[in-house]
Structure formats: C-alpha cells, structure tokens
Scaffold this active site. Sequence first.
Site, PDB file in Angstrom:
ATOM      1  N   ARG A  25       0.827  -1.227   0.000  1.00  0.00           N
ATOM      2  CA  ARG A  25       0.000   0.000   0.000  1.00  0.00           C
ATOM      3  C   ARG A  25       0.854   1.267   0.000  1.00  0.00           C
ATOM      4  NH1 ARG A  25      -5.597  -1.758   3.101  1.00  0.00           N
ATOM      5  NH2 ARG A  25      -6.205  -3.151   1.408  1.00  0.00           N
ATOM      6  N   ASP A 127      11.426 -16.367  16.346  1.00  0.00           N
ATOM      7  CA  ASP A 127      12.535 -16.647  17.267  1.00  0.00           C
ATOM      8  C   ASP A 127      13.132 -15.414  17.955  1.00  0.00           C
ATOM      9  OD1 ASP A 127      12.185 -19.221  16.501  1.00  0.00           O
ATOM     10  OD2 ASP A 127      14.230 -19.569  15.831  1.00  0.00           O
ATOM     11  N   LYS A 213       4.854 -26.297  47.406  1.00  0.00           N
ATOM     12  CA  LYS A 213       4.424 -26.154  46.008  1.00  0.00           C
ATOM     13  C   LYS A 213       3.902 -27.493  45.497  1.00  0.00           C
ATOM     14  CE  LYS A 213       7.040 -22.372  44.075  1.00  0.00           C
ATOM     15  NZ  LYS A 213       7.505 -21.798  42.828  1.00  0.00           N
ATOM     16  N   HIS A 215       2.843 -27.990  42.229  1.00  0.00           N
ATOM     17  CA  HIS A 215       3.181 -28.233  40.820  1.00  0.00           C
ATOM     18  C   HIS A 215       4.277 -27.259  40.384  1.00  0.00           C
ATOM     19  CE1 HIS A 215       0.332 -24.875  40.622  1.00  0.00           C
ATOM     20  NE2 HIS A 215       0.983 -24.532  39.520  1.00  0.00           N
ATOM     21  N   ARG A 255       5.139 -34.622  33.280  1.00  0.00           N
ATOM     22  CA  ARG A 255       4.543 -34.695  31.945  1.00  0.00           C
ATOM     23  C   ARG A 255       5.336 -33.753  31.043  1.00  0.00           C
ATOM     24  NH1 ARG A 255       2.480 -38.470  33.875  1.00  0.00           N
ATOM     25  NH2 ARG A 255       0.290 -39.117  33.848  1.00  0.00           N
TER      26      ARG A 255
END
Length: 331
Positions: A25, A127, A213, A215, A255
């Site tokens: 543009r 990145d 804690k 997690h 996990r």
Amino acid sequence: MRRIAVLTSGGDAPGMNAAIRAVTRKAVQEGLEVVGVQRGYQGLINGDFIELKSRSVGDILQRGGTMLKTARSEEFKTQEGMSKAMLMMKSYQIEGLVGIGGGGTFKGLAKLAEMGMPVIGIPGTIDNDLPYTDFTIGFDTACNTVIDAMNKIRDTASSHERTFVIEVMGMKCGDIALHTGLAGGAECIIIPEIPYDIDAICEKMLEGMRKGKGHSIIVVAEGIIEKVADPMMASHGSAHYIADQIRNKVGMEFRVIVLGHIQRGGAPSVRDRVLATRLGARATELLVSGVNDAAVGIKDEGIVRFPLKEALAMSKSVNMEIYRLVDEMSI
Ligand code: F6P
C-alpha cells in the site's frame, strides 16, 4: 523506480501478511507497481510472480501465515541460483526487493545487494534472534500462544500436582522461553545461550516441594538439544531429555509437552501488526528514497536501519534482568 517486489522466506511468522500489505500500500501511494514473489527465493528463481494491488492485500492484516507462501531454497544458495534470480528480476523490470524473514533471508538479500539489486530486509521470525532489532515480527504473537497454552497446562498441573516440562521453539535464541517463562510463572527456564546445572534445577524443585508447592513448570527452548553429544539422547528432543534427567532425581510425577508449530500460526497480536505495518511502510519509503541495502528494525520504540551485513554481524545477548527475575519470582 517503477516496480518493486516483495517476498517472504524461511519459517513463517504471524504478522508477515501485515508487512506485505504495508509494503504494497505504501508503494501504491508512491506510484509504484508491486510484484508479489511466491514461495520465497525459489519463486524468485522460477518467476513465480503475482501482481499486488491495494485490493489484493485486503483482508490479510489479521491472518497468520503468509499469503505469498514461503520456502527454504537450496538452489538460491548457489551462485547459479542467485544469478538466475537476478536475471528473472531484470526481465520483469523489478528495480528493488523487500524480503521479509530471518537471518537466512537476510543473507540472501545481502548477496543480491552485492550483485546490484536494491534490497531492504524486514525481520519476520518468531525466534527474535536478529540482534540489531529489539523485536522481530511474530515473536509477540508466538509468546502469547505459548502463554495461552501455559495457562491451560497450569490448570491441570495444579489439579494433579505434577511438574510439566514445556518445550518451546528457538534454536539458537531462547527469547521465547525467556519471556514466556517470566510471563507464565515458570520455576525454571533452560535456554541455549546459558549453561544449566541439572542438580541445581532438581534442588529447586525439591525446595519448592518442601515449601508446599504442588506443581511446577519448566520451560525449555528446543535448541538446547543441539549441544547434546549423544545422538540417542538427542533424538528425544529437548524437553524429554531434560525430563528424563530430572525424573529420577526428584520423586515427582512429570509430563512433557512439545508445543511445536502452533507457535508459528494464529492471528497476529496488536504489537506484531503495528510493528509489521511500521516496518513495511518504512521499507518501501527507503527503496523510493534510493537506499539500496538495509535491514529495518525497532530499538526503544523507534525505527532503526543498518546495512544488511552490519546487522547480520551483530551479536545478541540474553536479557539477564529477565533471566534472573524468572528465578527470583518462583520462590
Ligand atoms: O522460524 C523459526 C523456527 O520456527 C524455529 O524456531 C524452528 O526451529 C524452525 O523454525 C522449524 O522450522 P521448520 O518446521 O520450518 O523446519
């Protein structure tokens, strides 16, 4: 100058479309014709061109990906490939080129500048690994995508009292891990630029458990695996590699999540749209004013430019204030 071209090359990044729109543009306002090169440098060699008008870049501002498609061309890396690209541009009377991409794209532009083609580079990669600019287009959106995922992971991590190791993109540069680690409340981040100590990380996890804690979240940049010598270990990827080492030392349930290419897609954030539009417009202005070799970027909110080779030769350092804050905030 009557006709310029624009291309996107390398990995796509949200906001590339906004940059294509701005280049086009601005050029139309300046009375120029615009050629869109499809599929990056390979398209430049093959003459894979489309005409871009104001209307052809309508309704793309909000879209992720790149309407021009992108590619990584091996042929363009050869002298023959570059000469073919120059000939193709000549035969289409293209008198200037804007390239949107990362370091590889900029190297290609620098070669074309040496061969006499006026070129401007716009930093487009999630990145954030181009040292001359504070931010690259797509980084902010990718971080927001990661944070969205982290919020969800945190819910289930908290319910099950588990530790999650989350792998984010970033081969040489850990900026996605750095920023999302702080914004997402990670216990620990592991990035390619800074050596890490597994025992210290384990101790931090155990200390967290002792303090109640339930997690934890560890954010790992994909690039750390490049430094792992054992190919068998390296083949599992960064997050699994880290989880495997920690799992046995701390008795926690783990996990692993590899976020992968979802980080490259999605509607660009406001920051990325604004950055892309500012840089796209400036790139066209520079070509019109006779600048023939520049990388445009952003420093302290202002637009900056450097000759491409100078921009590529700079080195990037980790923001240690942010790195330390991740640790300090996760006590
Ligand atoms: O564009 C940069 C990047 O997303 C890196 O973070 C990642 O390592 C790489 O591209 C993956 O690229 P591809 O899937 O296109 O091979």
